[in-house]
Design a protein around this motif. Structure first.
Motif, PDB file in Angstrom:
ATOM      1  N   SER A  64     -74.915 114.814  19.797  1.00  0.00           N
ATOM      2  CA  SER A  64     -75.682 113.437  20.454  1.00  0.00           C
ATOM      3  C   SER A  64     -74.873 112.316  20.176  1.00  0.00           C
ATOM      4  N   GLN A  65     -74.049 112.266  19.340  1.00  0.00           N
ATOM      5  CA  GLN A  65     -73.208 111.169  19.069  1.00  0.00           C
ATOM      6  C   GLN A  65     -71.730 110.984  20.044  1.00  0.00           C
ATOM      7  N   PRO A  66     -71.801 109.711  20.474  1.00  0.00           N
ATOM      8  CA  PRO A  66     -70.685 109.777  21.516  1.00  0.00           C
ATOM      9  C   PRO A  66     -69.210 110.362  20.955  1.00  0.00           C
ATOM     10  N   TRP A  67     -68.414 110.799  21.797  1.00  0.00           N
ATOM     11  CA  TRP A  67     -66.996 111.108  21.311  1.00  0.00           C
ATOM     12  C   TRP A  67     -66.068 110.225  21.331  1.00  0.00           C
ATOM     13  N   VAL A  68     -65.389 110.158  20.323  1.00  0.00           N
ATOM     14  CA  VAL A  68     -64.425 108.882  19.882  1.00  0.00           C
ATOM     15  C   VAL A  68     -63.084 109.693  19.945  1.00  0.00           C
ATOM     16  N   VAL A  79     -66.026 113.400  28.902  1.00  0.00           N
ATOM     17  CA  VAL A  79     -67.479 113.220  28.338  1.00  0.00           C
ATOM     18  C   VAL A  79     -68.412 113.313  29.310  1.00  0.00           C
ATOM     19  N   VAL A  80     -69.511 114.319  29.383  1.00  0.00           N
ATOM     20  CA  VAL A  80     -70.550 114.542  30.359  1.00  0.00           C
ATOM     21  C   VAL A  80     -71.842 113.916  29.615  1.00  0.00           C
ATOM     22  N   PRO A  81     -72.175 112.749  29.731  1.00  0.00           N
ATOM     23  CA  PRO A  81     -73.535 112.236  28.974  1.00  0.00           C
ATOM     24  C   PRO A  81     -74.874 113.084  29.816  1.00  0.00           C
ATOM     25  N   PHE A  82     -75.699 113.319  28.959  1.00  0.00           N
ATOM     26  CA  PHE A  82     -76.936 113.829  29.215  1.00  0.00           C
ATOM     27  C   PHE A  82     -77.971 112.892  28.488  1.00  0.00           C
ATOM     28  N   ALA A  83     -78.520 112.010  29.409  1.00  0.00           N
ATOM     29  CA  ALA A  83     -79.558 111.009  28.783  1.00  0.00           C
ATOM     30  C   ALA A  83     -80.888 111.560  28.372  1.00  0.00           C
ATOM     31  N   ALA A  84     -81.469 111.212  27.365  1.00  0.00           N
ATOM     32  CA  ALA A  84     -82.837 111.510  26.961  1.00  0.00           C
ATOM     33  C   ALA A  84     -83.930 111.050  28.203  1.00  0.00           C
ATOM     34  N   PRO A  85     -84.841 111.906  28.377  1.00  0.00           N
ATOM     35  CA  PRO A  85     -85.881 111.347  29.277  1.00  0.00           C
ATOM     36  C   PRO A  85     -86.575 110.077  28.663  1.00  0.00           C
ATOM     37  N   ASP A  86     -86.978 109.335  29.758  1.00  0.00           N
ATOM     38  CA  ASP A  86     -87.721 108.126  29.205  1.00  0.00           C
ATOM     39  C   ASP A  86     -89.046 108.391  28.546  1.00  0.00           C
ATOM     40  N   ALA A  87     -89.688 107.465  28.021  1.00  0.00           N
ATOM     41  CA  ALA A  87     -90.968 107.659  27.281  1.00  0.00           C
ATOM     42  C   ALA A  87     -91.894 108.204  28.257  1.00  0.00           C
ATOM     43  N   ALA A  88     -92.151 107.878  29.375  1.00  0.00           N
ATOM     44  CA  ALA A  88     -93.134 108.202  30.274  1.00  0.00           C
ATOM     45  C   ALA A  88     -92.921 109.787  30.392  1.00  0.00           C
ATOM     46  N   PHE A 117     -89.862 109.921  19.169  1.00  0.00           N
ATOM     47  CA  PHE A 117     -88.684 110.844  19.025  1.00  0.00           C
ATOM     48  C   PHE A 117     -88.169 110.977  20.630  1.00  0.00           C
ATOM     49  N   ARG A 118     -86.848 110.861  20.756  1.00  0.00           N
ATOM     50  CA  ARG A 118     -86.322 111.154  22.238  1.00  0.00           C
ATOM     51  C   ARG A 118     -85.734 112.477  22.236  1.00  0.00           C
ATOM     52  N   LEU A 119     -86.748 113.348  22.491  1.00  0.00           N
ATOM     53  CA  LEU A 119     -86.630 114.760  22.816  1.00  0.00           C
ATOM     54  C   LEU A 119     -86.490 115.097  24.260  1.00  0.00           C
ATOM     55  N   THR A 120     -85.593 116.393  24.481  1.00  0.00           N
ATOM     56  CA  THR A 120     -85.794 116.738  25.842  1.00  0.00           C
ATOM     57  C   THR A 120     -86.890 117.608  26.077  1.00  0.00           C
ATOM     58  N   PRO A 121     -87.134 118.321  27.242  1.00  0.00           N
ATOM     59  CA  PRO A 121     -88.294 119.162  27.479  1.00  0.00           C
ATOM     60  C   PRO A 121     -88.133 120.194  26.689  1.00  0.00           C
ATOM     61  N   GLY A 122     -86.952 120.952  26.571  1.00  0.00           N
ATOM     62  CA  GLY A 122     -87.032 122.002  25.598  1.00  0.00           C
ATOM     63  C   GLY A 122     -87.024 121.819  24.415  1.00  0.00           C
ATOM     64  N   GLN A 123     -86.785 120.636  23.734  1.00  0.00           N
ATOM     65  CA  GLN A 123     -86.753 120.354  22.540  1.00  0.00           C
ATOM     66  C   GLN A 123     -88.244 120.117  22.120  1.00  0.00           C
ATOM     67  N   ILE A 124     -89.211 119.484  23.074  1.00  0.00           N
ATOM     68  CA  ILE A 124     -90.339 119.384  22.711  1.00  0.00           C
ATOM     69  C   ILE A 124     -91.176 120.562  22.840  1.00  0.00           C
ATOM     70  N   ASP A 125     -90.678 121.608  23.637  1.00  0.00           N
ATOM     71  CA  ASP A 125     -91.255 122.954  23.192  1.00  0.00           C
ATOM     72  C   ASP A 125     -90.814 123.462  22.061  1.00  0.00           C
ATOM     73  N   GLU A 126     -89.745 123.170  21.603  1.00  0.00           N
ATOM     74  CA  GLU A 126     -89.312 123.932  20.098  1.00  0.00           C
ATOM     75  C   GLU A 126     -90.175 123.174  19.249  1.00  0.00           C
ATOM     76  N   ALA A 127     -90.314 121.861  19.408  1.00  0.00           N
ATOM     77  CA  ALA A 127     -90.920 121.181  18.209  1.00  0.00           C
ATOM     78  C   ALA A 127     -92.283 121.631  18.191  1.00  0.00           C
ATOM     79  N   LEU A 128     -92.876 121.934  19.265  1.00  0.00           N
ATOM     80  CA  LEU A 128     -94.350 122.538  19.139  1.00  0.00           C
ATOM     81  C   LEU A 128     -94.319 123.957  18.373  1.00  0.00           C
ATOM     82  N   VAL A 129     -93.330 125.030  18.678  1.00  0.00           N
ATOM     83  CA  VAL A 129     -93.246 126.092  18.160  1.00  0.00           C
ATOM     84  C   VAL A 129     -92.900 125.977  16.823  1.00  0.00           C
ATOM     85  N   GLY A 130     -92.125 124.933  16.316  1.00  0.00           N
ATOM     86  CA  GLY A 130     -92.106 124.698  14.967  1.00  0.00           C
ATOM     87  C   GLY A 130     -93.420 124.246  14.220  1.00  0.00           C
ATOM     88  N   ALA A 131     -94.070 123.481  14.919  1.00  0.00           N
ATOM     89  CA  ALA A 131     -95.340 122.995  14.375  1.00  0.00           C
ATOM     90  C   ALA A 131     -96.414 123.968  14.082  1.00  0.00           C
TER      91      ALA A 131
END
Length: 168
Positions: A64-68, A79-88, A117-131
């Motif tokens: 998630s950190q930029p390549w230096v 570098v191929v950036p993948f931005a996190a979805p916006d809050a909405a 939390f700036r999560l992707t849709p897949g990470q949101i699903d993973e967070a729910l499984v973790g919960a």
């Protein structure tokens, strides 16, 4: 390979073995959690950076950190950036994932999860499984509250913030 599994005590040769095996198999080497390696094992991270300068195969580094770039080791890193979805969008993803599992949260709680939390849709699903796993663990230990609670969602280890204080 998940770089989060490596530590300061990991033999640096493991990276050479990974590169060699990828070349023998004519495979792309996918290295996840570059940030974890950068922070947990800086010396191993330095070996990885130096190895990138000599590898002949394709290596995908994920973090998630930029390549230096390191001027001591010239690499052909793109570098191929993948931005996190916006809050909405994150709010809509939380609502959809929660609805799919039959969990109902207040609008305030969903908004807090989406904005904090700036999560992707897949990470949101993973967070729910973790919960759910956290709630199941509580049930297995005989705790009085075994249902999924909002605190379970906020305690997910997927969340990355600039500071641990931001998670509270």
């Amino acid at each position: 390979a998940d770089l989060a599994d490596l530590s300061v005590n990991t033999d640096p040769d493991i990276l050479r073995v990974l590169w060699r095996e990828a070349q023998f198999q004519d495979a792309v080497l996918y290295l996840d959690n570059l940030d974890a390696l950068r922070h947990a094992a800086p010396s191993l991270y330095a070996v990885l950076r130096a190895g990138l300068a000599t590898t002949r195969g394709l290596v995908i580094l994920v973090g998630s950190q930029p390549w230096v770039p390191d001027p001591r080791h010239l690499t052909a890193v793109t570098v191929v950036p993948f931005a996190a979805p916006d809050a909405a969008t994150r709010r809509a993803c939380w609502q959809a994932s929660l609805a799919a599992t039959g969990v109902s949260l207040t609008e305030t709680a969903v908004n807090a999860l989406a904005s904090r939390f700036r999560l992707t849709p897949g990470q949101i699903d993973e967070a729910l499984v973790g919960a759910f796993n956290r709630a199941a663990w509580r049930a297995a230990t005989g705790a009085p509250t075994s249902d999924l609670v909002v605190d379970d969602l906020f305690a997910c280890p997927l969340y990355t913030s600039p500071s641990p204080r931001d998670r509270t």
